[in-house]
Design a protein around this motif. Structure first.
Motif, mmCIF file in Angstrom:
data_model
loop_
_atom_site.group_PDB
_atom_site.id
_atom_site.type_symbol
_atom_site.label_atom_id
_atom_site.label_comp_id
_atom_site.label_asym_id
_atom_site.label_seq_id
_atom_site.Cartn_x
_atom_site.Cartn_y
_atom_site.Cartn_z
ATOM 1 N N THR A 23 0.840 -1.203 0.000
ATOM 2 C CA THR A 23 0.000 0.000 0.000
ATOM 3 C C THR A 23 0.873 1.249 0.000
ATOM 4 O OG1 THR A 23 -1.729 -1.177 1.209
ATOM 5 C CG2 THR A 23 -1.818 1.224 1.239
ATOM 6 N N ARG A 27 1.182 4.274 -2.939
ATOM 7 C CA ARG A 27 1.089 5.726 -2.707
ATOM 8 C C ARG A 27 2.320 6.444 -3.252
ATOM 9 N NH1 ARG A 27 -3.179 2.931 -1.568
ATOM 10 N NH2 ARG A 27 -4.749 4.023 -0.338
ATOM 11 N N TYR A 31 2.108 9.528 -5.889
ATOM 12 C CA TYR A 31 2.592 10.891 -5.637
ATOM 13 C C TYR A 31 3.771 11.267 -6.531
ATOM 14 C CZ TYR A 31 -0.423 10.658 -1.555
ATOM 15 O OH TYR A 31 -1.515 10.519 -0.734
ATOM 16 N N MET A 38 -4.763 5.154 -7.572
ATOM 17 C CA MET A 38 -4.326 4.192 -6.562
ATOM 18 C C MET A 38 -5.343 3.063 -6.440
ATOM 19 S SD MET A 38 -2.863 6.674 -3.552
ATOM 20 C CE MET A 38 -4.295 7.768 -3.526
ATOM 21 N N ALA A 191 -6.969 12.641 -2.354
ATOM 22 C CA ALA A 191 -5.997 11.549 -2.218
ATOM 23 C C ALA A 191 -4.790 11.981 -1.394
ATOM 24 C CB ALA A 191 -5.554 11.071 -3.598
ATOM 25 N N GLY A 192 -4.969 12.951 -0.507
ATOM 26 C CA GLY A 192 -3.870 13.392 0.339
ATOM 27 C C GLY A 192 -2.769 14.100 -0.417
ATOM 28 N N GLU A 193 -3.074 14.569 -1.623
ATOM 29 C CA GLU A 193 -2.039 15.163 -2.466
ATOM 30 C C GLU A 193 -1.728 16.615 -2.090
ATOM 31 O OE1 GLU A 193 -5.952 16.123 -4.454
ATOM 32 O OE2 GLU A 193 -5.056 14.433 -3.372
ATOM 33 N N TYR A 262 -2.684 3.941 3.974
ATOM 34 C CA TYR A 262 -4.045 3.689 3.513
ATOM 35 C C TYR A 262 -4.861 4.985 3.478
ATOM 36 C CZ TYR A 262 -8.664 1.527 3.192
ATOM 37 O OH TYR A 262 -9.933 1.171 2.798
ATOM 38 N N LYS A 263 -4.610 5.889 4.457
ATOM 39 C CA LYS A 263 -5.345 7.160 4.508
ATOM 40 C C LYS A 263 -4.587 8.291 3.813
ATOM 41 C CE LYS A 263 -8.947 5.707 6.769
ATOM 42 N NZ LYS A 263 -9.245 6.064 8.154
ATOM 43 N N ASN A 264 -3.506 7.944 3.072
ATOM 44 C CA ASN A 264 -2.773 8.909 2.244
ATOM 45 C C ASN A 264 -2.143 10.037 3.059
ATOM 46 O OD1 ASN A 264 -3.898 7.434 0.019
ATOM 47 N ND2 ASN A 264 -5.755 8.674 0.222
ATOM 48 N N LYS A 265 -1.539 9.694 4.171
ATOM 49 C CA LYS A 265 -0.939 10.716 5.033
ATOM 50 C C LYS A 265 0.521 10.371 5.345
ATOM 51 C CE LYS A 265 -5.439 11.639 7.186
ATOM 52 N NZ LYS A 265 -5.786 12.678 6.205
#
Length: 692
Positions: A23, A27, A31, A38, A191-193, A262-265
């Motif tokens: 995972t 990511r 990124y 994803m 997506a935490g971008e 998983y939470k894009n952080k």
């Protein structure tokens, strides 16, 4: 323009199973814009993660084979190898770390350091791999990065330095506090971008200041300049980065970052740390064996213009022939150039040169020092070294652990037999921990591997990729038989059917031996049996020793003595004395007290002291005799002698009772008489088998 190898990073992503390696890699690829969308491991969309390209990987939601890719971040090219987490596929981690310059060790914020984390740590130390720790899954219930820091110090004996604090935990986790910038980083957007940099809230400032002070105290141990700057209160960010980088390269510290893949952080900050703190190929000293100078150790350069040296660390059976993964340690490799295998001096033309992106290939014309590439159509072995012919050197081999589990397989039909043979040859060539042989006693095809899942995956691949339908069963134990009493024989073989007949008489005794292989002793005197017939007598007894009377197992510890006999000048011949020996054996063997011997192995188990009681109990249940136990360096070492027949399935059982934290090895010791109940069961099984 010539690539700058100082801006190249070769990293592996390693961890215990289910810690989030694949995972995280997904990511990173998103990124760095290597992929547009994803996908999740075993996700609901049915696509699966990019690096899990094998159908079995997507079905099971695990990584089975290591996969290579590459991406760009902050002007740096990063070669990444995503490795399996399951102990059964540890060879994939081993071969990856052998050729990488650095690694990201992923730990779960809840579970911390787990069994495979310990194994991966040992592998990283074996190859001198600097690493960054990423504490993943900070959004999970029970997440506790502080406890993970304690695990790093106590269980892995590392010197972790926390560069971030979590901004909230569990369902409140929204980002991190950067202790170098003293800013908060929140990862927003679909997506935490989108990274939102902010000031630290007043309620978090005291904790952040304390953590920063602890970070600076740890780092100042390795930098006089930083110590002076701290005392004069003029610390700047660049000095901190320089100190961290130097300490990481010297294996003095392990930077610790955190987030939730998983939470894009937290992923972008991790990528920044990779390019800032981990070494480029020119900063790692690479050694080889100089075959032209009495195999002395030599140091390779990182200069692209020096003679080429490359190491084959992984083989795959691709659509266009064998795909060989290479790490270039010196010089450059061009398409249509010639490589020489240092092991056998064979020359190979580089027809096609590619960079891998999981199961996809990107053709390139040239690669230089530090690159990880693949070539087609080169017949070689995993671990071979290639040069351009200018210098005969060989890289040191990768560590290959011995297999611990075995199964027997047989094809269901003729077509499957041919396909099974092809599959076994391919798998054994690709994976050094997968081994196969035909048992000379049972004539079974036996496969060996690192665990039951390891072999299960290969059996499934045989069925899917080679259409080979096979039956699987535990291999037969190689029992032996012996005798317990001395018996005398006196036997005449006569055969008269018209014309020349057969005649031979043998006399002597059969006795048990304390140890060793069976033997034949000739004590004939006076010419009662002519010398030319003695070998026939010996051959007859030796043939009978191959199959005992109880379970048709070879016989050991039996001495056959020939003392006397008789012959006929016309009817005696070699075949007569051969049959006389066999007849004598059949006449007396059941009077000699035949007995079944079972193989005994010495088993050594290493695991945490907390599980010593469970380990001892598991060995006793398998009719094991405990030889001793001792505690060393926080590990309990237990030795026992156990019948081999009781050890099948022990790898899985041991992992179960020790939460995967123990490992064992075994070696054959000797044969011992089987207990009466075991012997009776074996005799009954043999009777049913041979009566059919």
């Amino acid at each position: 323009m010539e690539p700058n190898i100082s801006k190249l990073r070769n990293i592996g992503i390693s961890a215990h199973i289910d810690s989030g390696k694949t995972t995280l890699t997904e990511r990173i690829l998103f990124y760095t814009r290597r992929i547009r969308a994803m996908h999740e491991v075993k996700g609901a969309d049915g696509v699966g993660a990019t690096m899990d390209s094998m159908e079995l990987e997507r079905e099971r939601g695990i990584t089975i084979a290591s996969a290579a890719t590459h991406c760009l971040w902050a002007g740096h090219r990063i070669n990444i190898i995503d490795t399996p987490g399951h102990v059964d596929f540890t060879m994939e981690v081993e071969r990856a770390l052998r050729v990488l310059d650095a690694a990201i060790l992923v730990l779960c914020a809840v579970a911390g350091v787990q069994s495979q984390s310990l194994t991966v740590d040992r592998q990283m130390r074996r190859y001198g791999i600097p690493r960054i720790v990423f504490i993943n899954k900070c959004d999970r219930v029970g997440a506790n990065p502080s406890r993970v820091m304690t695990h790093l110090r106590e269980r892995l004996a590392l010197n972790p330095v926390m560069l971030q604090l979590p901004l909230g935990l569990e369902e409140k986790f929204v980002g991190v506090v950067d202790l170098i910038q003293m800013k908060t980083l929140k990862f927003e957007g679909t997506a935490g971008e989108k990274i939102v940099v902010g000031d630290i809230a007043a309620e978090n400032m005291e904790e952040a200041l304390a953590a920063r002070e602890q970070m600076l105290d740890s780092l100042s141990m390795f930098s006089d300049a930083l110590t002076e700057a701290v005392l004069e209160e003029r610390v700047d960010e660049e000095l901190i980065h320089q100190t961290i980088r130097k300490a990481v390269l010297n294996h003095q510290i392990v930077p610790v970052l955190m987030g939730s893949a998983y939470k894009n952080k937290g992923i972008q900050a991790l990528l920044d740390a990779v390019v800032r703190y981990l070494p480029g190929p020119e900063e790692i000293v690479q050694e080889a064996i100089d075959l032209d100078k009495d195999e002395s150790v030599c140091t390779l350069s990182a200069k692209p213009d020096d003679p080429a040296v490359a190491f084959a660390f992984k083989l795959e059976d691709g659509r266009f022939g064998q795909l060989t993964y290479l790490r270039i340690y010196q010089g450059r490799l061009k398409r249509d150039s010639t490589l020489v295998n240092s092991r056998n001096s064979k020359e190979h033309r580089v027809g096609r040169l590619v960079r891998m992106h999981a199961d996809r290939m990107e053709d390139i014309q040239e690669a230089i020092t530090g690159d990880i590439v693949a070539i087609f159509g080169v017949d070689c072995q995993s671990g071979d070294t290639f040069t351009d012919g200018g210098r005969r050197v060989s890289m040191t081999a990768m560590h290959v652990p011995d297999p611990v589990v075995s199964l027997s397989i047989k094809p269901c039909d003729i077509k499957s037999e041919e396909n099974m043979s092809k599959a076994l040859r391919r798998f054994a060539k690709e994976d050094p921990t997968f081994r196969t042989h035909v048992d000379p006693e049972t004539q079974q095809t036996v496969i060996q591997g690192m665990g039951e899942l390891h072999l299960e995956v290969y059996i499934e691949r045989m069925k899917r990729e080679y259409k080979a339908q096979v039956e699987v069963s535990a291999p037969q134990v190689a029992y032996r038989e012996t005798i317990t009493k001395t018996v005398h024989y006196d036997y005449v073989h006569k055969k008269q059917t018209g014309g020349a007949g057969q005649y031979g008489k043998v006399c002597g005794y059969i006795e048990p031996m304390e140890e060793g292989q069976s033997e034949f002793v000739d004590k004939i005197t006076g010419g009662s049996i002519p010398r030319q017939y003695i070998p026939a007598v010996e051959k007859g007894f030796v043939e009978m020793l191959k199959k005992g009377p109880l379970v048709h197992a070879p016989m050991e510890r039996v001495r056959v003595v020939l003392e006397d006999g008789n012959y006929h000048p016309v009817d005696s011949k070699e075949v007569a004395f051969l049959e006389a020996a066999k007849g004598a054996w059949r006449q007396v063997i059941h009077q000699a007290g035949p007995q079944i011997l079972e193989p005994i192995v010495r088993v050594a188990v290493d695991g945490p002291p907390d599980f010593s009681g469970a380990i001892l109990g598991s060995l006793s249940q398998r009719r094991g005799m405990i030889l001793g136990q001792q505690e060393e360096a926080g590990q309990m070492h237990i030795e026992a002698e156990v019948p081999l027949a009781e050890m099948f399935g022990y790898a899985t059982a041991l992992r179960s009772i020790t939460e995967g934290k123990a490992a064992f090895s075994m070696e054959f010791v000797r044969y011992m008489p089987a207990p009466l109940n075991i012997a009776q069961a074996l005799v009954e099984q043999a009777r049913q088998k041979f009566d059919r």
